[in-house]
Design a protein around this motif. Structure first.
Motif, PDB file in Angstrom:
ATOM      1  N   ARG A 180       8.760  16.956  -3.872  1.00  0.00           N
ATOM      2  CA  ARG A 180       8.218  15.852  -4.664  1.00  0.00           C
ATOM      3  C   ARG A 180       9.017  14.790  -4.954  1.00  0.00           C
ATOM      4  NH1 ARG A 180       3.815  16.768  -7.939  1.00  0.00           N
ATOM      5  NH2 ARG A 180       4.104  14.601  -8.048  1.00  0.00           N
ATOM      6  N   TYR A 236       0.596   7.163   3.902  1.00  0.00           N
ATOM      7  CA  TYR A 236       0.798   5.877   3.277  1.00  0.00           C
ATOM      8  C   TYR A 236       2.314   5.640   2.541  1.00  0.00           C
ATOM      9  CZ  TYR A 236      -4.184   5.000   3.116  1.00  0.00           C
ATOM     10  OH  TYR A 236      -5.756   4.801   3.843  1.00  0.00           O
ATOM     11  N   GLY A 258       0.313  -1.824  -3.996  1.00  0.00           N
ATOM     12  CA  GLY A 258      -0.724  -0.592  -3.543  1.00  0.00           C
ATOM     13  C   GLY A 258       0.032   0.004  -2.430  1.00  0.00           C
ATOM     14  N   LEU A 274       2.767   8.831   0.282  1.00  0.00           N
ATOM     15  CA  LEU A 274       1.364   9.300   0.087  1.00  0.00           C
ATOM     16  C   LEU A 274       0.930   9.966   1.265  1.00  0.00           C
ATOM     17  CD1 LEU A 274       0.001   6.818  -2.374  1.00  0.00           C
ATOM     18  CD2 LEU A 274       0.925   9.221  -3.147  1.00  0.00           C
ATOM     19  N   PHE A 294      -5.867  12.126  -1.791  1.00  0.00           N
ATOM     20  CA  PHE A 294      -4.543  11.797  -1.765  1.00  0.00           C
ATOM     21  C   PHE A 294      -3.906  13.004  -2.344  1.00  0.00           C
ATOM     22  CE2 PHE A 294      -4.068   7.520  -0.235  1.00  0.00           C
ATOM     23  CZ  PHE A 294      -5.079   6.809  -0.435  1.00  0.00           C
ATOM     24  N   GLY A 295      -2.724  13.226  -1.825  1.00  0.00           N
ATOM     25  CA  GLY A 295      -1.791  14.191  -2.510  1.00  0.00           C
ATOM     26  C   GLY A 295      -0.857  13.378  -3.381  1.00  0.00           C
ATOM     27  N   PRO A 296      -0.237  14.132  -4.270  1.00  0.00           N
ATOM     28  CA  PRO A 296       0.800  13.689  -5.547  1.00  0.00           C
ATOM     29  C   PRO A 296       1.735  12.681  -4.918  1.00  0.00           C
ATOM     30  CG  PRO A 296       1.464  15.922  -5.006  1.00  0.00           C
ATOM     31  CD  PRO A 296       0.100  15.716  -4.060  1.00  0.00           C
ATOM     32  N   GLN A 312      -2.232  -8.555 -13.543  1.00  0.00           N
ATOM     33  CA  GLN A 312      -1.289  -7.590 -12.876  1.00  0.00           C
ATOM     34  C   GLN A 312      -0.966  -6.384 -13.917  1.00  0.00           C
ATOM     35  OE1 GLN A 312       2.211  -9.163 -11.346  1.00  0.00           O
ATOM     36  NE2 GLN A 312       3.100  -7.043 -10.309  1.00  0.00           N
ATOM     37  N   TYR A 324      -9.824   2.868  -7.423  1.00  0.00           N
ATOM     38  CA  TYR A 324      -8.977   4.214  -7.442  1.00  0.00           C
ATOM     39  C   TYR A 324      -8.518   4.088  -8.725  1.00  0.00           C
ATOM     40  CZ  TYR A 324      -9.575   5.441  -2.389  1.00  0.00           C
ATOM     41  OH  TYR A 324     -10.260   5.842  -1.317  1.00  0.00           O
ATOM     42  N   GLN A 360      -4.681   5.593 -10.586  1.00  0.00           N
ATOM     43  CA  GLN A 360      -3.612   6.468 -10.209  1.00  0.00           C
ATOM     44  C   GLN A 360      -2.835   6.442 -11.509  1.00  0.00           C
ATOM     45  OE1 GLN A 360      -0.798   4.405  -7.194  1.00  0.00           O
ATOM     46  NE2 GLN A 360       0.178   6.400  -6.492  1.00  0.00           N
ATOM     47  N   GLY A 372       3.131   9.478 -11.111  1.00  0.00           N
ATOM     48  CA  GLY A 372       3.546  10.879 -10.397  1.00  0.00           C
ATOM     49  C   GLY A 372       2.392  11.691  -9.612  1.00  0.00           C
ATOM     50  N   GLU A 373       1.127  10.927  -9.448  1.00  0.00           N
ATOM     51  CA  GLU A 373       0.074  11.371  -8.744  1.00  0.00           C
ATOM     52  C   GLU A 373      -0.399  10.410  -8.063  1.00  0.00           C
ATOM     53  OE1 GLU A 373       0.469  14.884 -10.824  1.00  0.00           O
ATOM     54  OE2 GLU A 373      -1.066  14.450  -9.320  1.00  0.00           O
ATOM     55  N   GLY A 374      -1.295  10.977  -6.954  1.00  0.00           N
ATOM     56  CA  GLY A 374      -1.875  10.112  -5.941  1.00  0.00           C
ATOM     57  C   GLY A 374      -3.183   9.433  -6.435  1.00  0.00           C
ATOM     58  N   PRO A 375      -3.680   8.476  -5.584  1.00  0.00           N
ATOM     59  CA  PRO A 375      -4.926   7.649  -6.304  1.00  0.00           C
ATOM     60  C   PRO A 375      -5.893   8.638  -6.109  1.00  0.00           C
ATOM     61  CG  PRO A 375      -3.608   6.180  -4.831  1.00  0.00           C
ATOM     62  CD  PRO A 375      -3.022   7.841  -4.706  1.00  0.00           C
ATOM     63  N   LEU A 419     -10.136   8.511  -6.218  1.00  0.00           N
ATOM     64  CA  LEU A 419     -11.532   7.701  -6.051  1.00  0.00           C
ATOM     65  C   LEU A 419     -12.185   7.821  -7.136  1.00  0.00           C
ATOM     66  CD1 LEU A 419     -12.933   5.766  -4.188  1.00  0.00           C
ATOM     67  CD2 LEU A 419     -14.322   7.731  -3.406  1.00  0.00           C
ATOM     68  N   LEU A 465      -2.858   3.028 -13.200  1.00  0.00           N
ATOM     69  CA  LEU A 465      -2.792   1.962 -12.208  1.00  0.00           C
ATOM     70  C   LEU A 465      -4.180   1.998 -11.604  1.00  0.00           C
ATOM     71  CD1 LEU A 465      -1.231  -0.121 -10.851  1.00  0.00           C
ATOM     72  CD2 LEU A 465      -0.582   1.346  -8.892  1.00  0.00           C
ATOM     73  N   LEU A 521      -6.629   0.487  -8.771  1.00  0.00           N
ATOM     74  CA  LEU A 521      -6.375  -0.009  -7.428  1.00  0.00           C
ATOM     75  C   LEU A 521      -7.761  -0.304  -6.834  1.00  0.00           C
ATOM     76  CD1 LEU A 521      -3.766   2.561  -6.200  1.00  0.00           C
ATOM     77  CD2 LEU A 521      -3.209   0.060  -6.409  1.00  0.00           C
ATOM     78  N   LEU A 564      -7.375   1.885   5.229  1.00  0.00           N
ATOM     79  CA  LEU A 564      -7.594   1.466   3.878  1.00  0.00           C
ATOM     80  C   LEU A 564      -6.431   0.322   3.527  1.00  0.00           C
ATOM     81  CD1 LEU A 564      -8.558   4.416   1.241  1.00  0.00           C
ATOM     82  CD2 LEU A 564      -9.830   2.156   1.834  1.00  0.00           C
ATOM     83  N   PHE A 571      -5.353  -1.792   0.364  1.00  0.00           N
ATOM     84  CA  PHE A 571      -5.081  -1.805  -1.057  1.00  0.00           C
ATOM     85  C   PHE A 571      -4.662  -3.133  -1.647  1.00  0.00           C
ATOM     86  CE2 PHE A 571      -5.880   2.754  -2.536  1.00  0.00           C
ATOM     87  CZ  PHE A 571      -5.763   3.377  -1.243  1.00  0.00           C
ATOM     88  N   GLY A 572      -5.171  -3.614  -2.776  1.00  0.00           N
ATOM     89  CA  GLY A 572      -4.545  -4.415  -3.674  1.00  0.00           C
ATOM     90  C   GLY A 572      -3.304  -4.021  -4.302  1.00  0.00           C
ATOM     91  N   LYS A 573      -2.589  -4.583  -5.181  1.00  0.00           N
ATOM     92  CA  LYS A 573      -1.308  -4.299  -5.773  1.00  0.00           C
ATOM     93  C   LYS A 573      -1.851  -3.580  -7.008  1.00  0.00           C
ATOM     94  CE  LYS A 573       1.673  -7.829  -4.057  1.00  0.00           C
ATOM     95  NZ  LYS A 573       2.713  -8.918  -4.268  1.00  0.00           N
TER      96      LYS A 573
END
Lengths: 114, 112
Positions: A9, A35, A42, A91, A105-107, B9, B35, B37, B40-43, B45, B86, B88, B100, B102-104
């Motif tokens: 992690r 990613y 992003g 990611l 997505f993963g963490p 932003q 998305y 986010q 500490g985690e992924g995005p 959907l 966040l 996205l 994919l 992504f925007g910021k």
């Protein structure tokens, strides 16, 4: 259903060192993505696999980054040697088929290069 | 190059307030995704919009796809602290098989 698993992690390394990240996608998902997400931005696609073949690696800095998915299941992403600008969250995502579809997505792995 | 511009932003509001965040591009997309986010985690959907002018609702979140399919908005009614994160927007690159873009993102903070 288990999600996308990633390890480690967190990782802190010095510049010019090597590092590897591991991803285990959702069972049965043929497509796997890596990613890079730099702080304040992003995610940006580095590489996409369909089973064990590379579909798109146009944004992968191939002089220092490499990735493989030998058996079409889990995958590793390696950086050798690391630079300061590689500090980011890496990611992994997976989907049943290629786009347009739903990606999970993963963490992520947070890499700090000092 | 296809770019997704998100605004604002950063956004910090009190619980109970309404807010709207935007995702704009000069390119036309066949679909657009939103998305969320958390640290500490992924995005994760939230929604995919496909048809120009489409409006989708997810509890207190309302998503709209522009008529020309170049822009989208996300409106949150009566924000809660759990909405913090966040946000996205993302769309598939033209001719890609899964790339994919992504925007910021908009970093939302909802204070109690």
């Amino acid at each position: 259903e288990a999600g996308v698993a990633q390890s480690p992690r967190y990782k802190i390394i010095e510049k010019r060192q090597s590092v590897a990240f591991w991803c285990n996608p959702i069972s049965g998902h043929a497509t796997l993505y890596w990613y890079q997400q730099i702080l304040g931005q992003g995610p940006k696609l580095l590489i996409q696999f369909q089973n064990n073949g590379v579909v798109d690696d146009s944004q992968l800095p191939k002089d220092r980054f490499s990735a493989e998915r030998l058996k079409g299941v889990d995958s590793t992403l390696k950086i050798q040697p690391a630079k300061l600008e590689d500090s980011a969250v890496y990611l992994c995502a997976s989907s049943l088929t290629s786009a347009p579809t739903l990606s999970y997505f993963g963490p992520g792995t947070r890499l700090t290069v000092t | 190059t296809q770019l997704l511009e998100q605004s604002p932003q950063f956004l910090s509001i009190q619980e109970g307030e309404n807010l709207t965040v935007y995702c704009n591009s000069s390119s036309v997309f066949s679909s657009l995704q939103w998305y969320r986010q958390e640290p500490g985690e992924g995005p994760v959907l939230l929604v995919t919009v496909v048809t120009g002018g489409e409006v989708k609702k997810l509890k207190r979140l309302t998503f709209q796809f522009g008529d020309a399919r170049k822009d989208s908005s996300l409106h949150i009614t009566a924000a809660q602290t759990g909405d913090t994160g966040l946000y996205l927007c993302a769309a598939y690159a033209k001719g890609s098989q899964g790339n994919l873009i992504f925007g910021k993102g908009t970093k939302l903070s909802v204070k109690p």
